[in-house]
Each structure stands twice: as structure tokens, then as C-alpha cells.
Design a protein around this motif. Structure first.
Motif, mmCIF file in Angstrom:
data_model
loop_
_atom_site.group_PDB
_atom_site.id
_atom_site.type_symbol
_atom_site.label_atom_id
_atom_site.label_comp_id
_atom_site.label_asym_id
_atom_site.label_seq_id
_atom_site.Cartn_x
_atom_site.Cartn_y
_atom_site.Cartn_z
ATOM 1 N N ASP A 24 0.818 -1.209 0.000
ATOM 2 C CA ASP A 24 0.000 0.000 0.000
ATOM 3 C C ASP A 24 0.855 1.264 0.000
ATOM 4 O OD1 ASP A 24 -2.210 1.611 0.057
ATOM 5 O OD2 ASP A 24 -2.800 1.147 2.096
ATOM 6 N N GLY A 25 2.015 1.194 0.634
ATOM 7 C CA GLY A 25 2.881 2.357 0.689
ATOM 8 C C GLY A 25 3.522 2.703 -0.637
ATOM 9 N N GLU A 235 -12.998 -0.771 20.932
ATOM 10 C CA GLU A 235 -14.136 -1.615 20.548
ATOM 11 C C GLU A 235 -13.746 -3.080 20.377
ATOM 12 O OE1 GLU A 235 -17.328 -1.068 20.441
ATOM 13 O OE2 GLU A 235 -16.994 0.991 21.143
ATOM 14 N N GLY A 236 -12.493 -3.411 20.713
ATOM 15 C CA GLY A 236 -12.073 -4.806 20.694
ATOM 16 C C GLY A 236 -11.232 -5.220 19.506
ATOM 17 N N VAL A 237 -10.937 -4.306 18.586
ATOM 18 C CA VAL A 237 -10.087 -4.645 17.439
ATOM 19 C C VAL A 237 -8.665 -4.877 17.934
ATOM 20 C CG1 VAL A 237 -9.161 -3.824 15.232
ATOM 21 C CG2 VAL A 237 -11.534 -3.332 15.863
ATOM 22 N N ARG A 238 -8.012 -5.915 17.405
ATOM 23 C CA ARG A 238 -6.662 -6.232 17.859
ATOM 24 C C ARG A 238 -5.666 -6.377 16.705
ATOM 25 N NH1 ARG A 238 -8.615 -4.336 21.534
ATOM 26 N NH2 ARG A 238 -8.773 -5.042 23.682
ATOM 27 N N THR A 239 -6.074 -6.109 15.488
ATOM 28 C CA THR A 239 -5.156 -6.092 14.348
ATOM 29 C C THR A 239 -5.271 -4.754 13.646
ATOM 30 O OG1 THR A 239 -5.356 -8.487 14.017
ATOM 31 C CG2 THR A 239 -4.497 -7.201 12.183
ATOM 32 N N PHE A 240 -4.121 -4.126 13.404
ATOM 33 C CA PHE A 240 -4.090 -2.791 12.821
ATOM 34 C C PHE A 240 -3.084 -2.740 11.679
ATOM 35 C CE2 PHE A 240 -5.383 -2.533 17.192
ATOM 36 C CZ PHE A 240 -6.449 -1.633 17.171
ATOM 37 N N ASP A 241 -3.520 -2.233 10.544
ATOM 38 C CA ASP A 241 -2.621 -2.008 9.420
ATOM 39 C C ASP A 241 -1.932 -0.656 9.600
ATOM 40 O OD1 ASP A 241 -3.678 -4.335 8.422
ATOM 41 O OD2 ASP A 241 -4.797 -3.382 6.799
ATOM 42 N N ALA A 242 -0.685 -0.576 9.157
ATOM 43 C CA ALA A 242 0.052 0.681 9.206
ATOM 44 C C ALA A 242 1.191 0.606 8.201
ATOM 45 C CB ALA A 242 0.597 0.939 10.606
ATOM 46 N N SER A 243 1.749 1.774 7.873
ATOM 47 C CA SER A 243 2.805 1.849 6.866
ATOM 48 C C SER A 243 3.985 2.641 7.406
ATOM 49 C CB SER A 243 2.261 2.512 5.593
ATOM 50 O OG SER A 243 3.273 2.649 4.617
ATOM 51 N N LEU A 244 5.175 2.061 7.323
ATOM 52 C CA LEU A 244 6.362 2.756 7.789
ATOM 53 C C LEU A 244 6.522 4.080 7.043
ATOM 54 C CD1 LEU A 244 8.674 1.749 9.822
ATOM 55 C CD2 LEU A 244 10.120 1.810 7.796
ATOM 56 N N ALA A 256 -6.930 10.712 -1.569
ATOM 57 C CA ALA A 256 -6.431 9.775 -0.566
ATOM 58 C C ALA A 256 -4.948 10.015 -0.326
ATOM 59 C CB ALA A 256 -6.657 8.338 -1.028
ATOM 60 N N SER A 257 -4.536 10.005 0.904
ATOM 61 C CA SER A 257 -3.122 10.149 1.222
ATOM 62 C C SER A 257 -2.775 9.187 2.338
ATOM 63 C CB SER A 257 -2.788 11.600 1.583
ATOM 64 O OG SER A 257 -3.562 12.040 2.676
ATOM 65 N N GLY A 258 -1.591 9.360 2.903
ATOM 66 C CA GLY A 258 -0.902 8.347 3.664
ATOM 67 C C GLY A 258 -1.630 7.552 4.715
ATOM 68 N N ASN A 259 -1.108 6.339 4.908
ATOM 69 C CA ASN A 259 -1.574 5.448 5.960
ATOM 70 C C ASN A 259 -1.130 5.955 7.324
ATOM 71 O OD1 ASN A 259 -2.598 2.742 4.625
ATOM 72 N ND2 ASN A 259 -0.840 3.407 3.430
ATOM 73 N N VAL A 260 -1.688 5.359 8.359
ATOM 74 C CA VAL A 260 -1.191 5.590 9.713
ATOM 75 C C VAL A 260 0.288 5.201 9.751
ATOM 76 C CG1 VAL A 260 -1.320 4.728 12.084
ATOM 77 C CG2 VAL A 260 -3.400 5.299 10.851
ATOM 78 N N VAL A 261 1.089 6.019 10.411
ATOM 79 C CA VAL A 261 2.536 5.795 10.499
ATOM 80 C C VAL A 261 2.812 4.663 11.496
ATOM 81 C CG1 VAL A 261 4.751 6.854 11.113
ATOM 82 C CG2 VAL A 261 2.975 8.218 9.964
ATOM 83 N N THR A 262 3.468 3.609 11.034
ATOM 84 C CA THR A 262 3.724 2.464 11.905
ATOM 85 C C THR A 262 4.474 2.867 13.162
ATOM 86 O OG1 THR A 262 3.909 1.099 9.907
ATOM 87 C CG2 THR A 262 4.646 0.117 11.965
ATOM 88 N N GLU A 263 5.490 3.715 13.009
ATOM 89 C CA GLU A 263 6.296 4.119 14.155
ATOM 90 C C GLU A 263 5.455 4.816 15.218
ATOM 91 O OE1 GLU A 263 6.739 4.519 10.839
ATOM 92 O OE2 GLU A 263 8.658 5.523 10.514
ATOM 93 N N ASP A 264 4.557 5.712 14.794
ATOM 94 C CA ASP A 264 3.705 6.430 15.745
ATOM 95 C C ASP A 264 2.695 5.494 16.398
ATOM 96 O OD1 ASP A 264 5.039 8.762 15.132
ATOM 97 O OD2 ASP A 264 3.492 9.513 13.767
#
Length: 324
Positions: A24-25, A235-244, A256-264
Motif C-alpha cells: 500500500d505504501g 471496541e475490541g479490534v486487535r489487528t491494525f494495518d500501518a505503513s512505515l 487519498a493520502s498516507g496510511n497511519v505511520v507504523t512508528e507512531d
């Protein structure tokens, strides 16, 4: 959710951070990252403790030249012990190629917006549900151990269509599970979501699908990515997508622009005492091979710029949080 026979790391922690940067990145960038640099980047992510990576998309190279080396990237990634190697497949042909390459998990984009579905995969939502059904049949026949998820794009709104009714999102997710997907997650493809909406929709999704409710895939287009991930967690979610480095965006979704920053994201959860199984210093170091392979490409993230708080220790943070 990983499939029963997929590799799982013992240090995975309380939640799973699924790194989607290599797919995705990169897909929306004009530059094409050399294969050797991709492999070094994936190795660095793995060394940091990432245990699920979406490494490629199996689409025609003429459409996404950034993904022309998908099979080669998968063949390298599957040599890393304990790593769940995931690939995006928009259709049956892509699924066949991904399974032949040896992926551990397939993900199919099913847009909740009819307009986005036609722009992204040139199929209606109903046609994509049938594509899910065909891929599920292929998976059962050739590789029943491989995981299979449907990612519901534009679940929180669409730049092409505007509002996407929540009833339609939940109905489509249920249809994907009925068609044979193991799980269905929700994607804020264009960054329209807010925390109240995230809580409401994931609450409905989990009530409807139970254990088949999947990951949260949030974008930081309007600065609410972390807040929305926290709302999903509550709400109980335990898997999260993110992009370095916060790279990413859908090339078929204007604005559309960037994904959530994995580091943050990792810093937020570790500071809260929620274990990710990821070494944040090594994760930040994984930006080096990414920048080497994409010279001049902007990288995002508050934590890498500010640095870790003095004396920060994830184990200490966990202990302190539990003592509050």
C-alpha cells in the motif's frame, strides 16, 4: 487474524501490527523501488519484530509497475521464519499467482462504495462478492491452510461517492464472509473517518461477524489516524494495518493520502502498556533502507522526528500503566 497454520511469533504481544508499506505504501508512488531495496526493507521490518507484512499486490505490471516483482518479493519474504506473508489480490488470476508464489495470506479489496469499486477494480460490489467466492473455492482446492480476508475499502466514506451508508457496509461484510472469506476488516481509504464513527461501525461489525471481524486500516489524511485506531482498539479490534513512514494511498481514490505511520502507532500502544512485540528503535532504523530505495520521497511520522522520551522503556510503560 492469521490462518490456523500460518506462522505466528511468540512475542507478537497483545495486538498485531500488520505492515502494509511494501504494498500500500508503494503502489501510489511515481517512483519504483528497486527489488533489492525492497528486500532489505522487509528484512529490516522483520528484524524490528514485525510479524505480518503485506509485501505485494498481484496485478498486471502495466497497471502498477511498482508491483512487477511481486513473486520475487514473496519468494524472499517466505524464507523469514515466523513471518506471515500477505499479498493483495483483486481477482482470481491474481490469487492464482499469489498462491503459486507461496503467500501465507490473501487479501481482496472489496469497496463499500460502488463508485470506488468501479474505479478501482472495474467491477460492481456484487461482482466482487462473486470474486471472493471464486477465490475461496480456489483456496479450498489448492491451499486450505492459507488465510483469506476481505478488506472493505471506503467503509467510512468515499471521495467519489460521498457518504457510504453503514447498513450497506455491514451487509457487504457479511456477504464476504458467507462467500468464504475468513474475516472482513474495515478501511478508511480516503481518511474521512472520525473516532465516534469508527466505534459505531466496528461495534456493529463485531456484533454481526463475531470472530470473523477483521483489522482496522486507517489513513491519516486529516490527522485522525491514531485517534481512529485507538477508537477501534477500545471496541475490541486487535489487528491494525500501518505503513512505515506513513507512505500510501489509493491511486483510484482522489484525495487519498498516507496510511497511519507504523512508528507512531507502535509508540502509542507501547506507551499505553499495550504490547506490540516490536522493537521501536529498530523499527525507526528500518526507515534507512526505505529512504535508500526511494531517495527524495517524503517520509512522515512524529515519533521518528521527535525521538523517544528520555528513559522510555516499553516494559516500564506497561508496568506503570497497569499500576494506574
Amino acid at each position: 487474524m492469521t490462518s490456523v497454520d500460518s506462522p505466528v511469533c511468540a512475542s507478537q504481544g497483545d495486538i498485531l501490527i500488520s505492515e502494509v508499506g511494501p504494498r500500500d505504501g508503494l503502489q501510489s508512488l511515481k517512483a519504483t523501488m528497486p527489488t533489492a531495496d525492497k528486500l532489505r526493507w522487509i528484512d529490516a521490518l522483520y528484524a524490528a519484530g514485525i510479524r505480518e507484512i503485506e509485501v505485494a499486490s498481484f496485478v498486471p505490471a502495466r497497471l502498477l509497475p511498482q508491483m512487477a516483482d511481486a513473486a520475487e518479493v514473496v519468494r524472499h519474504a517466505i524464507t523469514l521464519p515466523g513471518l506471515t506473508v500477505m499479498a493483495l489480490v483483486p481477482n482470481l488470476r491474481g490469487a492464482e499467482a499469489a498462491l503459486a508464489a507461496g503467500v501465507h495470506k490473501l487479501t481482496v479489496p472489496v469497496s463499500a462504495s460502488e463508485a470506488h469499486s468501479l474505479a478501482n477494480v472495474r467491477k460492481t460490489r456484487a461482482e466482487m462478492v462473486e470474486e471472493v467466492r471464486a477465490i475461496a473455492a480456489l483456496r479450498r482446492e489448492r491451499a486450505p491452510h492459507v488465510g483469506f480476508e476481505a478488506g472493505l475499502s471506503t467503509a467510512f466514506g468515499c471521495t467519489l461517492q460521498g457518504e457510504v451508508p453503514e447498513d450497506e457496509v455491514i451487509r457487504l461484510a457479511a456477504q464476504c464472509i458467507e462467500a468464504g472469506a475468513d474475516e472482513a476488516g474495515l478501511s478508511d481509504t480516503v481518511g474521512y473517518a472520525n473516532p465516534a464513527q469508527v466505534r459505531r461501525l466496528f461495534r456493529r461489525l463485531r456484533a454481526e461477524l463475531g470472530e470473523h471481524a477483521g483489522a482496522a486500516h486507517m489513513h491519516n489524511t486529516r490527522g485522525l489516524g491514531l485517534a481512529n485506531c485507538l477508537a477501534a482498539y477500545e471496541e475490541g479490534v486487535r489487528t491494525f494495518d500501518a505503513s512505515l513512514g506513513g507512505l500510501g494511498g489509493c491511486p483510484y481514490a482522489p484525495g487519498a493520502s498516507g496510511n497511519v505511520v507504523t512508528e507512531d502507532l507502535v509508540f502509542m500502544f507501547e506507551a499505553m502498556g499495550v504490547r506490540t512485540g516490536i522493537d521501536i528503535e529498530r523499527l525507526i532504523a528500518a526507515r534507512a533502507p526505505l529512504m535508500a530505495g526511494l531517495p527524495g520521497e517524503p517520509m512522515y511520522g512524529m515519533t521518528p522526528e521527535a525521538g523517544l522520551p528520555k528513559g522510555f522503556n516499553a516494559a516500564h510503560a506497561a508496568k506503570e500503566t497497569k499500576n494506574v
